[in-house]
Enzyme design. Structure first.
Site, PDB file in Angstrom:
ATOM      1  CB  VAL A  51      -0.730  -0.214   1.258  1.00  0.00           C
ATOM      2  CG1 VAL A  51      -2.334   1.024   1.163  1.00  0.00           C
ATOM      3  CG2 VAL A  51      -1.414  -1.281   1.458  1.00  0.00           C
ATOM      4  CB  CYS A  52       1.038   3.963   0.408  1.00  0.00           C
ATOM      5  SG  CYS A  52       1.042   6.412  -0.013  1.00  0.00           S
ATOM      6  CB  ALA A  53       5.306   4.832   0.715  1.00  0.00           C
TER       7      ALA A  53
ATOM      8  CB  THR B 208       4.487   3.716  -5.317  1.00  0.00           C
ATOM      9  OG1 THR B 208       4.524   4.195  -3.587  1.00  0.00           O
ATOM     10  CG2 THR B 208       5.005   5.565  -5.803  1.00  0.00           C
TER      11      THR B 208
ATOM     12  CB  ALA C 111      -1.821   5.229  -6.106  1.00  0.00           C
TER      13      ALA C 111
END
Length: 338
Positions: free
Chosen positions: A125-127, A145, A178
């Site tokens: 998830v994300c970073a 990302t 993202a």
């Protein structure tokens, strides 16, 4: 008088055990973003409550309580080394700002490698994509990302193909997503793949979220991700395109309204928006069509009302930009309103 003998109840057939639950492990660590953890976990726990089969564990590299980026302390179930032996189904890795700067908490990358080696699929998830890449899992792969960090991820890992605008990307059994809300989209997609669209739809209804945004959908709307141009004439054109996507926005018509040549108009658009007039208009019309379909309009009406034209033109645009057909997109969104 003797009491009547109780009637004998029929012997019930022994219950047959159902399929084993899918073991899902969330890898928490110091500084992780709380919603990266809790968002997907809410999806999977809701799916389990509604009839899905997930056994969820939260672990940390050393088994200690972790302090998330918000300051909330999170008690975990186990250390990575203490996760029960045997294959895992899914490993989820949240993000943290420090990961984008190349700073990884002690034991994180080794934990990612260890869990990934036991798991059918791995998702970030994300970073969290930076942790997957740092562990060597994304070499030669496609990924995404948070939009703020896509350029950094691509520069740091040149063998990785970064999609800078997707909500989530699947490459084999590796999934990256993202920002935090996209982690929910990804989790819904995983539930749908595991348990079918009906259960995923019920989870979306339970959480009052869309079912589910296609992975190729843009992270932001066109106006939101386009810097406001300093050029007054261009600002007026962008506002007019957003206000009425179906109007005549050909290069010639836009140039006439701006009082410049089509060639100069193209230069202005490239300088201030990073794309051509045609590309910008197409993106705005696509988003307008998405909105109409999500609100129940037919494919034909969406194509006509946005200026895209025919059903076939809309279909080609959706496949090229989103990777799904307009009908499939409409079905995914519109079912949440029934």
């Amino acid at each position: 008088m003797p009491l009547p003998r109780p009637s004998r109840l029929p012997r019930s057939a022994p219950e047959r055990p159902g399929p084993a639950p899918r073991t899902l492990v969330m890898l928490a660590f110091e500084g992780a973003r709380l919603l990266d953890i809790t968002g997907p976990l809410e999806v999977f726990s809701s799916a389990t409550r509604l009839g899905g089969r997930y056994a969820i564990q939260v672990c940390s590299p050393d088994g200690r309580t972790v302090t998330t980026a918000s300051g909330t302390r999170l008690v975990v179930d186990a250390a990575v080394a203490d996760i029960a032996a045997g294959p895992l189904d899914t490993v989820l890795v949240p993000g943290a700002e420090e990961l984008t700067q190349g700073r990884f908490p002690p034991g994180l990358l080794d934990s990612v490698r260890t869990l990934a080696g036991r798991s059918r699929r791995v998702a970030s998830v994300c970073a969290g994509a930076f942790a997957l890449a740092g562990a060597g899992l994304l070499d030669g792969r496609r990924a995404t990302t948070h939009w703020r960090h896509t350029a950094t991820l691509a520069a740091r890992h040149p063998t990785l193909t970064v999609d800078p605008d997707a909500l989530y990307v699947r490459d084999g059994e590796l999934f990256t997503s993202a920002g935090v809300s996209a982690g929910i989209d990804l989790a819904l997609a995983l539930v749908e793949a595991d348990e079918g669209s009906d259960l995923a739809r019920e989870v979306a209804r339970d959480l009052v979220v869309f079912m589910q945004r296609p992975g190729g959908q843009s992270q932001f709307s066109v106006p939101a991700r386009t810097p406001r141009p300093r050029h007054d004439v261009l600002r007026a054109l962008l506002d007019a395109i957003a206000a009425d996507p179906a109007a005549d926005h050909s290069n010639t018509a836009l140039a006439t309204r701006a009082g410049v040549s089509p060639r100069h108009l193209t230069r202005l658009f490239r300088e201030h928006t990073g794309t051509t007039p045609t590309g910008y208009v197409e993106a705005v019309r696509l988003e307008a069509a998405q909105s109409l379909l999500a609100n129940g309009e037919t494919v034909t009406a969406a194509a006509r009302r946005t200026g895209i034209g025919s059903d076939e033109s809309l279909r080609r645009l959706f496949l090229r930009r989103l990777g799904v057909t307009p009908s499939a997109y409409r079905s995914r969104f519109h079912t949440t309103t029934r």
